[in-house]
Structure formats: C-alpha cells, structure tokens
Enzyme design. Sequence first.
Site, mmCIF file in Angstrom:
data_model
loop_
_atom_site.group_PDB
_atom_site.id
_atom_site.type_symbol
_atom_site.label_atom_id
_atom_site.label_comp_id
_atom_site.label_asym_id
_atom_site.label_seq_id
_atom_site.Cartn_x
_atom_site.Cartn_y
_atom_site.Cartn_z
ATOM 1 N N SER A 29 0.849 -1.184 0.000
ATOM 2 C CA SER A 29 0.000 0.000 0.000
ATOM 3 C C SER A 29 0.886 1.236 0.000
ATOM 4 O O SER A 29 1.693 1.431 0.919
ATOM 5 C CB SER A 29 -0.896 -0.005 1.256
ATOM 6 N N LYS A 54 -4.400 -20.368 10.829
ATOM 7 C CA LYS A 54 -4.443 -21.568 11.665
ATOM 8 C C LYS A 54 -4.649 -22.849 10.860
ATOM 9 O O LYS A 54 -4.336 -23.939 11.319
ATOM 10 C CB LYS A 54 -5.514 -21.426 12.742
ATOM 11 N N SER A 79 -13.081 -21.921 20.675
ATOM 12 C CA SER A 79 -14.286 -21.319 20.114
ATOM 13 C C SER A 79 -13.889 -20.437 18.939
ATOM 14 O O SER A 79 -14.688 -19.753 18.355
ATOM 15 C CB SER A 79 -15.013 -20.494 21.178
ATOM 16 N N ASN A 81 -10.616 -19.657 15.698
ATOM 17 C CA ASN A 81 -10.139 -20.103 14.401
ATOM 18 C C ASN A 81 -9.508 -21.491 14.426
ATOM 19 O O ASN A 81 -9.553 -22.200 13.426
ATOM 20 C CB ASN A 81 -9.132 -19.085 13.853
ATOM 21 N N GLN A 84 -12.130 -24.241 13.679
ATOM 22 C CA GLN A 84 -12.480 -24.385 12.278
ATOM 23 C C GLN A 84 -11.328 -24.955 11.466
ATOM 24 O O GLN A 84 -11.529 -25.699 10.511
ATOM 25 C CB GLN A 84 -12.936 -23.035 11.730
ATOM 26 N N TYR A 116 -18.065 -27.381 8.671
ATOM 27 C CA TYR A 116 -16.836 -28.015 8.190
ATOM 28 C C TYR A 116 -16.822 -29.510 8.507
ATOM 29 O O TYR A 116 -15.818 -30.180 8.286
ATOM 30 C CB TYR A 116 -15.611 -27.338 8.801
ATOM 31 N N ASP A 173 13.942 -6.171 7.088
ATOM 32 C CA ASP A 173 14.597 -5.606 8.272
ATOM 33 C C ASP A 173 13.819 -5.910 9.542
ATOM 34 O O ASP A 173 14.396 -6.077 10.612
ATOM 35 C CB ASP A 173 14.728 -4.084 8.118
ATOM 36 N N GLY A 180 -0.696 -14.588 20.329
ATOM 37 C CA GLY A 180 -1.595 -15.085 21.376
ATOM 38 C C GLY A 180 -0.804 -16.083 22.207
ATOM 39 O O GLY A 180 -0.074 -15.728 23.120
ATOM 40 N N GLY A 181 -0.920 -17.374 21.843
ATOM 41 C CA GLY A 181 -0.150 -18.409 22.535
ATOM 42 C C GLY A 181 1.227 -18.610 21.937
ATOM 43 O O GLY A 181 2.047 -19.365 22.465
ATOM 44 N N GLY A 182 1.487 -17.977 20.797
ATOM 45 C CA GLY A 182 2.842 -17.974 20.262
ATOM 46 C C GLY A 182 3.136 -19.009 19.178
ATOM 47 O O GLY A 182 4.293 -19.162 18.784
ATOM 48 N N GLU A 205 1.108 -8.252 21.059
ATOM 49 C CA GLU A 205 -0.057 -8.773 21.774
ATOM 50 C C GLU A 205 -0.918 -7.617 22.273
ATOM 51 O O GLU A 205 -0.472 -6.465 22.313
ATOM 52 C CB GLU A 205 0.358 -9.710 22.913
ATOM 53 N N GLY A 209 -3.518 -7.767 27.643
ATOM 54 C CA GLY A 209 -3.058 -9.120 27.981
ATOM 55 C C GLY A 209 -1.620 -9.314 27.557
ATOM 56 O O GLY A 209 -1.332 -10.083 26.651
ATOM 57 N N ASP A 211 0.921 -10.896 28.676
ATOM 58 C CA ASP A 211 1.595 -11.972 29.417
ATOM 59 C C ASP A 211 2.922 -12.372 28.768
ATOM 60 O O ASP A 211 3.884 -12.682 29.461
ATOM 61 C CB ASP A 211 0.688 -13.192 29.543
ATOM 62 N N SER A 305 -3.077 -11.846 10.311
ATOM 63 C CA SER A 305 -3.259 -13.265 10.651
ATOM 64 C C SER A 305 -4.636 -13.819 10.343
ATOM 65 O O SER A 305 -4.788 -15.033 10.215
ATOM 66 C CB SER A 305 -2.928 -13.469 12.133
HETATM 67 C C1 LIG Z 1 -4.919 -17.706 16.899
HETATM 68 C C2 LIG Z 1 -4.756 -16.395 16.266
HETATM 69 C C3 LIG Z 1 -3.685 -15.535 16.591
HETATM 70 C C4 LIG Z 1 -2.657 -15.883 17.643
HETATM 71 O O1 LIG Z 1 -1.906 -17.000 17.249
HETATM 72 P P1 LIG Z 1 -1.027 -17.796 18.309
HETATM 73 O O2 LIG Z 1 -0.383 -18.880 17.517
HETATM 74 O O3 LIG Z 1 -1.953 -18.312 19.365
HETATM 75 O O4 LIG Z 1 -0.054 -16.826 18.875
HETATM 76 C C5 LIG Z 1 -3.573 -14.344 15.913
HETATM 77 N N1 LIG Z 1 -4.470 -13.971 14.984
HETATM 78 C C6 LIG Z 1 -5.511 -14.756 14.646
HETATM 79 C C7 LIG Z 1 -6.460 -14.279 13.612
HETATM 80 C C8 LIG Z 1 -5.692 -16.001 15.270
HETATM 81 O O5 LIG Z 1 -6.733 -16.768 14.939
#
Ligand SMILES: *Cc1c(COP(=O)(O)O)cnc(C)c1O
Length: 320
Positions: A29, A54, A79, A81, A84, A116, A173, A180-182, A205, A209, A211, A305
């Site tokens: 863009s 995912k 609940s 992504n 699914q 699904y 660069d 989220g959980g990494g 993050e 949250g 963490d 993501s």
């Molecule tokens: C699950 C998810 C994340 C985080 O991914 P992790 O592997 O848990 O860190 C980020 N964005 C979207 C859209 C997700 O579904």
Amino acid sequence: MLNLPTYDDVVAASRRIQGHAHRTPVLRSATANQMLGAEVFFKCENFQRMGAFKFRGAYNALAQFTAAQRKAGALAFSSGNHAQAVALSARLLGMPSVILMPTDAPAAKLDATRGYGAEVILFDRYTQDREALAAQIAAARGMTLIPPFNHADVMAGQGTAAMELLQDVGELDLMLVPLGGGGLLSGTALATRALSPHCQIYGVEPQAGNDAQQSLRKGEIVHIDTPVTLADGAQTQHLGPLTFAVIQRDVTDILTATDDQLVQAMRFFAERMKMVVEPTGCLGFAAACHAGLDLKAKRVGVILSGGNVDLARYAGLLSA
Ligand SMILES: *Cc1c(COP(=O)(O)O)cnc(C)c1O
C-alpha cells in the site's frame, strides 16, 4: 530437554500443505509506505482457507497422523479459528473430528464449525473443566488432541506463512507478528532466522493481555487472567513451554497494541486496501503505526493473521 521444531520442519510442513492451503498474496500500500516512511509487505492470511493462518498448522499436524489416529480422528477445544482449522483439515483428510465449544459460543461459530463437518460437543465454561473433558473424550474414543499453539507440528505449519513471505519479497529488516499463545510467532521466527538472519522479529499482543511481554522480561512463563480485549484471537492466558522456548531464543521483543489502535488499523485496511481484517489480525500493523519503532527506509513484513469477524460487530466497530 524440550524437542523444539526447526526450520527443516517448516520446510517439510510447506510441502505437506502445498495444494491444500492457499499461498496467500503479499499486498502493498503506497499510503502505508508513506505513513511509515518504510516499505511494508502485508502477508494476507485473512485470505487463507477458513479465514486465518491456523489452517496451516492444523493441516500439518493432522496430515502426519498414523492410520490408527486417522481412523479415530482429531479433537480440539476452541471457540475460535483453531476449531475451524482442525474441523476443515480433518474433513479434507477424511477423518472425524470433535470440537469442544462453550455453550455460550456465538451460534455463527457453532454453525461454521459444524459446517466443516465436525461434531461439536458443548460444555459449560463456568462449571466444567474443558481440559479434563477433552482428555476424557480423547481416551474414550482414541482421538488425538491437537492443541492450538503448543505443539511442534502446529508451530512448524504456522511458520510457512513467513517462509512464503520471505520467498516472495526477499530479506526484511523487521517482521511484525500477532501474538496469542505464540504458535504463529515461534513458527515465523524459525522461518525468519533461516531466510533473513538479520531481520528483527517482534510479536505484538493486546495491551490488556501482555503476558508474553512479561514472560520475556521475567525469563519464565507468566500466567494472567483472560484479558478483556477486542483481539479475541489473542486472549490467551499464557505461552506454552515450546512456544516460549523459541520466542525466548529467536524473537527480538514483544510489543503491545491497544483496542483503539486495532480499530484504527481495521479501518485503514477497509478504507485503503478494501479488505476485512479481524481485530487480532491488526496487531502487527497497529504496532508499526504506534509502537515507536524506527522504521525509516526499512523493509517491514506485517502478518495479517486472519479475517474472521462477525459482520455486525465489524460494522459497529468501524462506525463507532
Ligand atoms: C490464533 C490467532 C492468533 C494468535 O496466534 P497464536 O499462535 O496463538 O499466537 C492471531 N491472529 C488470529 C487471527 C488467530 O486466529
């Protein structure tokens, strides 16, 4: 000793998912470049199958099941992504799946998961322990539980998005990754350390949250209460031992973004790039805009993501 996935596992994952996952586009863009004084490359996993990266990790994990595992099928609790992703991967690989979802999950999500081909089993999130329930069902039916992030095959699969990005545009660069959980961040780190060794890698993050940021500072996994944030894909309470080990070793730092910044980024994608990105998917770009990084004349990768957001909620957030 933890058995951590490596870049070779990402390469193997990319072969496994080829022809099943989309090779998503990398968009640019002129407005974003101008705003940031940088060259920005958006890896658009909002256009991935089932609407988020995912699918990559779930398919990579399920594709490696033995014949006996395939017969009994895959089990997940989520609940979001990941549910699914497991349901769709199981259907494509011809195996049954069971997804444990809370009774108060939105009807649209229950329907999508059933659509699904998964069997949805509901649990009461206030009175039932979902992990105990999952273990019980896994044992009774011989099913294999696939966790959403702390799993070597899931991490390696998620790394294929960054691998494709770097193959398409060359070395970068900086790389900015929702966290989220990494699973996505650790997989991205494996691919990036191999293909663009000098690239700085940032996880982003929700501020409510942080963490993972705390964990990196403290040198051990920090647990928090479920954070209140628009970024529902990143409402995790803690990293896993595998994701934390890779993040601690390979990631430059963890940044945060506020809900307001996520909405602003969502609006940018809608208005300027004509695409729907869910709040969690906006974390990377929000940090590019607001985290105070020096991006001048840099080549910056931003992973978008996912794009799964209820339309009424989306409209509400954009018009507020
Ligand atoms: C699950 C998810 C994340 C985080 O991914 P992790 O592997 O848990 O860190 C980020 N964005 C979207 C859209 C997700 O579904």
